[in-house]
Scaffold this motif. Structure first.
Motif, PDB file in Angstrom:
ATOM      1  N   ASN A 143       0.821  -1.217   0.000  1.00 10.51           N
ATOM      2  CA  ASN A 143       0.000   0.000   0.000  1.00 10.51           C
ATOM      3  C   ASN A 143       0.853   1.265   0.000  1.00 10.51           C
ATOM      4  O   ASN A 143       0.379   2.340   0.345  1.00 10.51           O
ATOM      5  N   LEU A 144       2.122   1.130  -0.399  1.00 13.41           N
ATOM      6  CA  LEU A 144       3.033   2.275  -0.386  1.00 13.41           C
ATOM      7  C   LEU A 144       2.524   3.417  -1.263  1.00 13.41           C
ATOM      8  O   LEU A 144       2.509   4.571  -0.840  1.00 13.41           O
ATOM      9  N   GLU A 145       2.096   3.081  -2.470  1.00 14.17           N
ATOM     10  CA  GLU A 145       1.665   4.136  -3.383  1.00 14.17           C
ATOM     11  C   GLU A 145       0.390   4.819  -2.890  1.00 14.17           C
ATOM     12  O   GLU A 145       0.211   6.023  -3.070  1.00 14.17           O
ATOM     13  N   GLU A 146      -0.477   4.041  -2.251  1.00 14.64           N
ATOM     14  CA  GLU A 146      -1.688   4.621  -1.650  1.00 14.64           C
ATOM     15  C   GLU A 146      -1.308   5.596  -0.540  1.00 14.64           C
ATOM     16  O   GLU A 146      -1.875   6.685  -0.420  1.00 14.64           O
ATOM     17  N   GLN A 147      -0.330   5.210   0.265  1.00 16.67           N
ATOM     18  CA  GLN A 147       0.141   6.084   1.340  1.00 16.67           C
ATOM     19  C   GLN A 147       0.831   7.322   0.779  1.00 16.67           C
ATOM     20  O   GLN A 147       0.706   8.419   1.323  1.00 16.67           O
ATOM     21  N   MET A 148       1.586   7.138  -0.318  1.00 20.53           N
ATOM     22  CA  MET A 148       2.233   8.290  -0.959  1.00 20.53           C
ATOM     23  C   MET A 148       1.194   9.303  -1.436  1.00 20.53           C
ATOM     24  O   MET A 148       1.373  10.514  -1.288  1.00 20.53           O
ATOM     25  N   GLU A 149       0.123   8.805  -2.004  1.00 20.60           N
ATOM     26  CA  GLU A 149      -0.934   9.687  -2.496  1.00 20.60           C
ATOM     27  C   GLU A 149      -1.600  10.441  -1.349  1.00 20.60           C
ATOM     28  O   GLU A 149      -1.949  11.614  -1.475  1.00 20.60           O
ATOM     29  N   LYS A 150      -1.734   9.775  -0.212  1.00 15.36           N
ATOM     30  CA  LYS A 150      -2.381  10.393   0.949  1.00 15.36           C
ATOM     31  C   LYS A 150      -1.470  11.385   1.645  1.00 15.36           C
ATOM     32  O   LYS A 150      -1.864  12.517   1.950  1.00 15.36           O
ATOM     33  N   GLU A 151      -0.209  10.992   1.902  1.00 16.39           N
ATOM     34  CA  GLU A 151       0.710  11.827   2.680  1.00 16.39           C
ATOM     35  C   GLU A 151       1.455  12.852   1.825  1.00 16.39           C
ATOM     36  O   GLU A 151       1.903  13.879   2.323  1.00 16.39           O
ATOM     37  N   LYS A 152       1.661  12.507   0.533  1.00  8.40           N
ATOM     38  CA  LYS A 152       2.384  13.383  -0.392  1.00  8.40           C
ATOM     39  C   LYS A 152       3.752  13.817   0.144  1.00  8.40           C
ATOM     40  O   LYS A 152       4.051  15.011   0.262  1.00  8.40           O
ATOM     41  N   PRO A 153       4.623  12.860   0.488  1.00  6.55           N
ATOM     42  CA  PRO A 153       5.965  13.223   0.975  1.00  6.55           C
ATOM     43  C   PRO A 153       6.818  13.770  -0.161  1.00  6.55           C
ATOM     44  O   PRO A 153       6.648  13.398  -1.322  1.00  6.55           O
ATOM     45  N   ASP A 154       7.730  14.652   0.189  1.00  4.32           N
ATOM     46  CA  ASP A 154       8.676  15.184  -0.805  1.00  4.32           C
ATOM     47  C   ASP A 154       9.888  14.280  -0.937  1.00  4.32           C
ATOM     48  O   ASP A 154      10.428  14.108  -2.026  1.00  4.32           O
ATOM     49  N   VAL A 155      10.332  13.741   0.193  1.00  2.27           N
ATOM     50  CA  VAL A 155      11.489  12.842   0.225  1.00  2.27           C
ATOM     51  C   VAL A 155      11.041  11.499   0.775  1.00  2.27           C
ATOM     52  O   VAL A 155      10.351  11.443   1.795  1.00  2.27           O
ATOM     53  N   LEU A 156      11.439  10.433   0.108  1.00  2.00           N
ATOM     54  CA  LEU A 156      11.042   9.083   0.498  1.00  2.00           C
ATOM     55  C   LEU A 156      12.240   8.292   1.010  1.00  2.00           C
ATOM     56  O   LEU A 156      13.301   8.304   0.395  1.00  2.00           O
ATOM     57  N   ALA A 157      12.060   7.615   2.132  1.00  2.00           N
ATOM     58  CA  ALA A 157      13.063   6.680   2.644  1.00  2.00           C
ATOM     59  C   ALA A 157      12.604   5.286   2.258  1.00  2.00           C
ATOM     60  O   ALA A 157      11.551   4.834   2.714  1.00  2.00           O
ATOM     61  N   LEU A 158      13.378   4.600   1.424  1.00  2.00           N
ATOM     62  CA  LEU A 158      12.912   3.373   0.794  1.00  2.00           C
ATOM     63  C   LEU A 158      13.854   2.200   0.998  1.00  2.00           C
ATOM     64  O   LEU A 158      15.068   2.382   1.127  1.00  2.00           O
ATOM     65  N   SER A 159      13.291   0.998   0.991  1.00  2.00           N
ATOM     66  CA  SER A 159      14.102  -0.209   0.895  1.00  2.00           C
ATOM     67  C   SER A 159      14.424  -0.423  -0.579  1.00  2.00           C
ATOM     68  O   SER A 159      13.819   0.193  -1.461  1.00  2.00           O
ATOM     69  N   LEU A 160      15.365  -1.315  -0.874  1.00  2.78           N
ATOM     70  CA  LEU A 160      15.778  -1.526  -2.260  1.00  2.78           C
ATOM     71  C   LEU A 160      14.640  -2.013  -3.157  1.00  2.78           C
ATOM     72  O   LEU A 160      14.470  -1.497  -4.267  1.00  2.78           O
ATOM     73  N   PRO A 161      13.821  -2.997  -2.714  1.00  2.00           N
ATOM     74  CA  PRO A 161      12.718  -3.424  -3.579  1.00  2.00           C
ATOM     75  C   PRO A 161      11.725  -2.293  -3.863  1.00  2.00           C
ATOM     76  O   PRO A 161      11.216  -2.177  -4.983  1.00  2.00           O
ATOM     77  N   GLU A 162      11.460  -1.473  -2.863  1.00  2.00           N
ATOM     78  CA  GLU A 162      10.539  -0.346  -3.063  1.00  2.00           C
ATOM     79  C   GLU A 162      11.127   0.664  -4.043  1.00  2.00           C
ATOM     80  O   GLU A 162      10.428   1.185  -4.918  1.00  2.00           O
ATOM     81  N   TYR A 163      12.406   0.942  -3.885  1.00  2.00           N
ATOM     82  CA  TYR A 163      13.096   1.873  -4.782  1.00  2.00           C
ATOM     83  C   TYR A 163      13.007   1.396  -6.225  1.00  2.00           C
ATOM     84  O   TYR A 163      12.665   2.164  -7.139  1.00  2.00           O
ATOM     85  N   ALA A 164      13.307   0.121  -6.452  1.00  2.00           N
ATOM     86  CA  ALA A 164      13.277  -0.426  -7.807  1.00  2.00           C
ATOM     87  C   ALA A 164      11.874  -0.354  -8.395  1.00  2.00           C
ATOM     88  O   ALA A 164      11.694  -0.006  -9.572  1.00  2.00           O
ATOM     89  N   LYS A 165      10.877  -0.660  -7.586  1.00  2.00           N
ATOM     90  CA  LYS A 165       9.486  -0.662  -8.056  1.00  2.00           C
ATOM     91  C   LYS A 165       9.024   0.747  -8.424  1.00  2.00           C
ATOM     92  O   LYS A 165       8.460   0.981  -9.495  1.00  2.00           O
ATOM     93  N   LEU A 166       9.272   1.708  -7.531  1.00  2.00           N
ATOM     94  CA  LEU A 166       8.824   3.082  -7.779  1.00  2.00           C
ATOM     95  C   LEU A 166       9.593   3.719  -8.937  1.00  2.00           C
ATOM     96  O   LEU A 166       9.029   4.504  -9.703  1.00  2.00           O
ATOM     97  N   ALA A 167      10.876   3.386  -9.058  1.00  2.00           N
ATOM     98  CA  ALA A 167      11.662   3.920 -10.178  1.00  2.00           C
ATOM     99  C   ALA A 167      11.104   3.415 -11.502  1.00  2.00           C
ATOM    100  O   ALA A 167      10.954   4.175 -12.469  1.00  2.00           O
TER     101      ALA A 167
END
Length: 440
Positions: A54-78
């Motif tokens: 639910n990371l992308e759902e949370q991103m849409e809700k919180e709208k962070p400017d800077v993200l602290a990510l694990s490697l799998p999350e980084y690869a997916k969002l990139a």
């Protein structure tokens, strides 16, 4: 950046106080017109292997400017275009990538499909600490860089295991809260072995290659020259922990440890007045077919700019600050317990007499292959590991042969995988994790 324009930066991180102490306060001192707020609901702990569905759902809700990510999350969002590519701004500003561990930078670029979408200020990796005095006393040659796992275990076997436990010297001490199975995993990973096939549907441990690794490591444990520290129970102090560590007490010749072990060795000698250990370093064991690759390497928290941010300029300044030499030097002054290795270690002066410190932790690289791993339910981790640890104990206790143990692990592990997947299907989406460097 306009120094007179008030700005608010929202950062995703798992713990507000930790982030502000490490980076936030220092950044706001430098840029007093920027307020930093931490959104704790969507930040990954360091070295997390968790992939929050639910990371992308949370991103849409919180709208962070800077993200602290694990490697799998980084690869997916990139891959999905959710992160801001940094290559152009890095080039325009002349941001120093040369003095960061090239393996960290290359891994992030590889996982970003050829582009750099984030930076990581630290990574984790093991090195081989050894007691020069014990090697000299027993007339044994020092460990060298690039040893194989077989060579390490053979070297450990050369130390005499006398009948008197008090005077006994172990060739190799396993890290606290680890066991022989952890060494089996790391030695297997060095050879490119995995416990699952790429599809994540089949356990793959019943092979001649895995059997060789299990045999080599468990023979060392059974031979009495590898020490496994018992788990400490009840209340205990840091001094108690140090005195239970046989490398720190001079009763073990070698141990594989992270960068932060240097701080602990120094604290044991200065604060707790334990006899200083004349330690030196070599790189962790590697496989001869992959002599330059570390099997223990894992990148730490990755800081990236949200592509949808309206404050990309300020967000980049924060990412740049987190990965600066100034922030790295502050990190090195933190208390004992920070085990990560700074990505800027190559640019820092070494301590006199410890020149191999930088070499041991920076000369190896992570695997050149992208770390694409199958997604399996989180429950598989604990179930598989519990099986493997118990079966390794059965081998050490003479109840099973290695062949019998890995056959049983293959069958029972496959059942555990099927059960975990069936159970996950009955739950809401969200209880899954990728198999990464923390493979069970």
């Amino acid at each position: 950046m306009d120094p007179n324009k008030e700005k608010t930066l929202k950062v995703s991180y798992f713990h507000e106080t930790t982030f502000m102490m490490q980076y936030g306060k220092a950044f706001t001192i430098r840029y007093p017109n920027v307020e930093v707020k931490v959104a704790t609901g969507i930040g990954s702990p360091p070295y997390a292997e968790i992939n929050r569905p639910n990371l992308e759902e949370q991103m849409e809700k919180e709208k962070p400017d800077v993200l602290a990510l694990s490697l799998p999350e980084y690869a997916k969002l990139a891959k999905e275009g959710k992160l801001y590519a940094l290559d152009d701004v890095i080039r325009q500003e002349g941001f120093d990538l040369q003095n960061m561990h090239s393996g960290v930078v290359d891994m992030l670029r590889t996982e970003g499909g050829g582009k750099l979408y984030g930076l990581a200020p630290d990574y984790d990796q093991l090195a081989l600490f050894y007691n020069k005095e014990l090697f000299d006393k027993h007339g044994i040659s020092y460990p060298k860089n690039g040893m194989s796992w077989e060579e390490l275990l053979q070297l450990a076997s050369r130390f005499p295991s006398g009948p008197n436990a008090k005077d006994r010297v172990y060739g190799l001490a396993i890290r606290a809260y680890s066991d022989p199975y952890d060494l089996v995993l790391q030695a297997g990973k060095a050879k490119g072995l995995n416990v699952l096939d790429p599809s994540g549907k089949q356990v793959t441990v019943n092979t001649p290659e895995w059997q060789k690794v299990w045999t080599a490591v468990l023979d060392a444990a059974r031979g009495g020259y590898m020490y496994e520290q018992p788990t400490m129970k009840g209340s205990f102090t840091r001094e108690d922990m140090y005195k239970a560590n046989l490398f720190m007490t001079g009763q073990a010749a070698m141990t594989l440890q992270s960068y932060g072990f240097v701080k602990e060795l120094n604290e044991a000698a200065t604060k707790y007045k334990m006899a200083p250990i004349p330690w030196e370093l070599a790189t962790e064991p590697t496989d001869p077919s992959r002599p330059n690759e570390s099997s223990s390497f894992s990148v730490g928290t990755i800081y990236a700019v949200n592509a949808a941010s309206e404050n990309r300029r300020e967000a980049w300044e924060l990412v740049k600050f987190i990965n600066s030499e100034e922030a790295t030097r502050k990190m090195l002054t933190q208390t004992v317990g920070s085990y990560s290795t700074p990505a800027r270690l190559p640019s820092l002066p070494t301590v006199k007499g410890q020149e191999k410190l930088v070499e041991a932790f920076t000369s190896l690289r992570p695997s050149a292959e992208p770390q694409e791993t199958p997604v399996v339910p989180t429950e598989f981790y604990s179930a598989f590991r519990e099986l493997a640890v118990q079966l390794s104990k059965d081998v050490l206790n003479g109840k099973k042969t290695v062949s019998q143990a890995i056959q049983e692990l293959q069958t029972s592990g496959q059942q555990a995988l099927i059960q975990a997947k069936n159970a996950a299907q009955k739950k809401p989406a969200g209880a899954q994790a990728p198999v990464g460097s923390g493979t069970p």
